[in-house]
Write a protein that holds these residues in place. Structure first.
Motif, PDB file in Angstrom:
ATOM      1  N   SER A 167     -18.447  -1.030  -8.075  1.00 55.92           N
ATOM      2  CA  SER A 167     -17.204  -1.781  -8.286  1.00 55.92           C
ATOM      3  C   SER A 167     -16.864  -2.762  -7.170  1.00 55.92           C
ATOM      4  CB  SER A 167     -16.039  -0.810  -8.499  1.00 55.92           C
ATOM      5  OG  SER A 167     -15.830  -0.055  -7.333  1.00 55.92           O
ATOM      6  N   PRO A 208     -16.998  -7.528  -7.689  1.00 49.98           N
ATOM      7  CA  PRO A 208     -15.918  -8.428  -8.148  1.00 49.98           C
ATOM      8  C   PRO A 208     -14.775  -8.543  -7.142  1.00 49.98           C
ATOM      9  CG  PRO A 208     -16.534  -6.893  -9.887  1.00 49.98           C
ATOM     10  CD  PRO A 208     -17.216  -6.420  -8.639  1.00 49.98           C
ATOM     11  N   ASN A 238     -14.119 -12.335  -5.923  1.00 48.56           N
ATOM     12  CA  ASN A 238     -12.837 -12.927  -6.303  1.00 48.56           C
ATOM     13  C   ASN A 238     -11.929 -13.136  -5.101  1.00 48.56           C
ATOM     14  OD1 ASN A 238     -12.535 -13.243  -9.382  1.00 48.56           O
ATOM     15  ND2 ASN A 238     -13.533 -11.276  -9.149  1.00 48.56           N
ATOM     16  N   THR A 290      -7.371 -10.278 -10.053  1.00 46.94           N
ATOM     17  CA  THR A 290      -8.378 -10.455 -11.099  1.00 46.94           C
ATOM     18  C   THR A 290      -9.597  -9.599 -10.779  1.00 46.94           C
ATOM     19  OG1 THR A 290      -7.604 -12.712 -11.395  1.00 46.94           O
ATOM     20  CG2 THR A 290      -9.738 -12.167 -12.351  1.00 46.94           C
ATOM     21  N   GLY A 291     -10.023  -9.639  -9.525  1.00 44.57           N
ATOM     22  CA  GLY A 291     -11.165  -8.831  -9.098  1.00 44.57           C
ATOM     23  C   GLY A 291     -10.890  -7.353  -9.255  1.00 44.57           C
ATOM     24  N   ARG A 341      -8.839  -5.868 -11.242  1.00 44.30           N
ATOM     25  CA  ARG A 341      -8.767  -5.457 -12.642  1.00 44.30           C
ATOM     26  C   ARG A 341     -10.174  -5.267 -13.225  1.00 44.30           C
ATOM     27  NH1 ARG A 341      -5.388  -9.215 -16.621  1.00 44.30           N
ATOM     28  NH2 ARG A 341      -7.114 -10.598 -16.135  1.00 44.30           N
ATOM     29  N   THR A 342     -11.065  -6.197 -12.898  1.00 42.26           N
ATOM     30  CA  THR A 342     -12.444  -6.064 -13.353  1.00 42.26           C
ATOM     31  C   THR A 342     -13.095  -4.830 -12.731  1.00 42.26           C
ATOM     32  OG1 THR A 342     -12.505  -8.455 -13.292  1.00 42.26           O
ATOM     33  CG2 THR A 342     -14.601  -7.340 -13.645  1.00 42.26           C
ATOM     34  N   SER A 343     -12.879  -4.670 -11.433  1.00 46.24           N
ATOM     35  CA  SER A 343     -13.500  -3.557 -10.729  1.00 46.24           C
ATOM     36  C   SER A 343     -12.984  -2.220 -11.196  1.00 46.24           C
ATOM     37  CB  SER A 343     -13.261  -3.688  -9.225  1.00 46.24           C
ATOM     38  OG  SER A 343     -13.977  -4.783  -8.735  1.00 46.24           O
ATOM     39  N   PHE A 355      -7.007  -0.745 -16.915  1.00 47.86           N
ATOM     40  CA  PHE A 355      -6.948  -2.197 -17.060  1.00 47.86           C
ATOM     41  C   PHE A 355      -5.501  -2.663 -17.184  1.00 47.86           C
ATOM     42  CE2 PHE A 355      -7.052  -6.143 -19.495  1.00 47.86           C
ATOM     43  CZ  PHE A 355      -8.034  -6.863 -18.838  1.00 47.86           C
ATOM     44  N   SER A 375      -3.241  -5.006 -14.754  1.00 47.28           N
ATOM     45  CA  SER A 375      -2.618  -6.204 -15.302  1.00 47.28           C
ATOM     46  C   SER A 375      -1.127  -6.210 -14.985  1.00 47.28           C
ATOM     47  CB  SER A 375      -2.784  -6.268 -16.821  1.00 47.28           C
ATOM     48  OG  SER A 375      -4.134  -6.322 -17.152  1.00 47.28           O
TER      49      SER A 375
END
Lengths: 262, 247
Positions: A136, A139, A143, A184-185, A187-189, A242, A246
């Motif tokens: 993880s 990202p 980012n 953003t990173g 959330r992806t991670s 997620f 967010s």
């Protein structure tokens, strides 16, 4: 307000109903009764997974362990990732030195590393956390770095003109500018962290059982109902995480960042 | 003419600037007196912005010498460069913060300047809620807080629509008339240059060289109507002609 809420929630619910419908029609329409174990109907999946106390407790404990491993791993990945990105943003040569290794964490086939990690760190929680961190961190680094490097040259010029220290430039300009990208990173991670935790668990196959190990046990015993319940719970965990990130992003930077407003 | 102290605040002596192989400025000699409003006009890429970067010390000349007699320099860019995460008030206070002023003093100065540029009602808004003109006012205000003696303007109104641009020209003139800072103002617009400045220097295209120089005879405080006078039109024609020849 209510209207927009309905507009947003009705379409996905319709999709859900459609999927459930297809599910039932496959179970009862396509599969012969003797092969029905391949795809048991939704109600028996829900019953076996969430109403039989033994299975429910198993899955719930697995969920707790997986969540714990994911969040600890994500926290560590965030700390390491953030400071790595900050370090990289301080000089081009540092960025050039570290960038390939950040990419490496992303491209390394994690399954190939799992035996080594188990060999060095055992098969319990710390080994799984290490897998989560590796999977993880990328990202977060990339980012955050994009954000740290993104502030306009003119703003940097103003800081130069007023003889701002490196520290002031980082804390008053670069880090605030990087916050939207950092979220953003994250959330992806967060999604990757859960995958990492399940994958680690699945392949270590020893120690206390998280969702990954349950998936393995259920599938080896052809317990399709529990297998699908556990899968569902794993997916749900991903969605919740997620959403949480967010929400956090929106709360913390949504009032000024266009990417996170609305 | 206006009452300049005949003493330069900044002098460029035979200044040249190269970026690698490319020569951006060649043998520039400019002397700007205290309180003067000097406009620099020329085609894109003629190194006008480079002059401001050299004046501020952000870049140093490849050859030649720059003497500057103040360290109170304000710099306003073409885009407002506000920080989107700060409210207007916090944006306007930024430079004072970097100069480590006392919190109370920053607040007092910020409030005064916000009122001066007419943004007091927007003090707690974030930049994305502002129009282009208001952003530019906030950007101007940010520098005004430090009471600069020399103001460097890098096409500050170039991205605005004509109506807003005209209004901000008038506001800038009012500020100039009341605060008497020295100005180095880079622009593409002949009309803007003549309306604002007491002297216009015309540059050629790359490498930037000085092609011509005009005194602008209108007295401060200026009336917006001078823009429609025949004298203005005549001068504007002369500057325009040299500008055309040089590009």
């Amino acid at each position: 307000m209510l209207r927009s809420y309905i507009n947003r929630s009705v379409p996905p619910i319709l999709v859900l109903l459609l999927v459930v419908g297809i599910h039932y029609s496959i179970t009862y329409g396509v599969l012969e009764p003797t092969r029905r174990f391949l795809l048991p109907p939704p109600h028996s999946i829900i019953y076996e997974g969430f109403f039989v106390p033994k299975h429910r407790d198993e899955i719930f404990r697995g969920l707790l362990l997986t969540t714990k491993v994911s969040l600890i791993g994500l926290g560590i990945a965030y700390l390491i990732g953030f400071f790595t990105a900050l370090l990289m943003s301080q000089a081009k040569w540092i960025e050039r030195s570290l960038y390939p290794w950040a990419v490496f964490t992303q491209t390394v086939p994690i399954l190939a590393l799992v035996p080594t990690i188990g060999f060095w760190f055992g098969f319990d929680i710390q080994a799984r956390i290490i897998v989560v961190v590796i999977i993880s961190i990328f990202p977060i680094v990339i980012n955050t770095l994009t954000g740290l490097n993104g502030a306009s040259r003119n703003l940097h010029d103003l800081f130069t003109l007023h003889k701002a220290s490196r520290w002031t430039r980082a804390t008053k300009l670069m880090i605030p500018y990087a916050l939207p990208d950092m979220f953003t990173g994250l959330r992806t991670s967060a999604g990757l962290a859960i995958i990492g935790s399940i994958v680690g668990d699945f392949f270590f196959g020893r120690g206390s059982p998280g969702l990954g190990m349950l998936l393995k046990v259920y599938s080896s015993r052809l317990r399709t109902e529990e297998l699908l319940s556990a899968t569902f719970v794993a997916c749900l965990l991903g969605v919740v995480v997620f959403w949480t990130f967010s929400y956090l992003g929106k709360r913390l930077v949504g009032h000024w960042s266009e990417a996170w407003s609305g | 003419m206006t009452d300049f102290k005949i003493q330069p605040i900044i002098t460029f002596s035979s200044v040249s600037k190269n970026f690698g192989e490319i020569s951006a400025l060649e043998n520039i000699n400019i002397s700007v007196n205290h309180g003067e409003f000097l406009a620099l006009i020329g085609p894109s890429g003629c190194g006008k912005s480079t002059i401001l970067r050299l004046a501020s010390g952000l870049d140093s000349p490849s050859s030649g010498k720059i003497d500057i007699s103040t360290d109170k320099v304000g710099y306003v860019f073409q885009d407002a460069t506000l920080m989107p995460w700060r409210t207007v008030r916090k944006n306007v206070g930024l430079l004072a913060e970097l100069e480590k002023f006392d919190k109370e003093i920053i607040k007092k100065k910020t409030d005064d300047i916000l009122e001066l540029v007419g943004l007091e009602d927007f003090a707690d808004h974030y930049p994305f809620a502002l129009s282009g003109g208001m952003k530019m006012r906030a950007s101007l205000a940010r520098s005004l807080v430090l009471d600069p003696e020399l103001f460097l303007f890098d096409e500050p109104f170039g991205a605005l629509d004509l109506i807003t641009r005209g209004r901000l020209n008038v506001e800038l003139l009012q500020l100039y008339t009341s605060k008497k800072f020295t100005s180095l103002f880079v622009t593409h617009s002949v009309e803007e240059a003549l309306f604002l400045s007491s002297r216009v220097i015309v540059f050629s295209g790359r490498p930037g060289k000085i092609k011509g120089e005009f005194e602008v005879p209108f007295k401060y405080p200026r009336d917006t109507k001078i823009r429609y006078s025949s004298e203005f039109a005549e001068l504007s024609g002369e500057v325009g002609k040299i500008l055309e020849d040089s590009s």
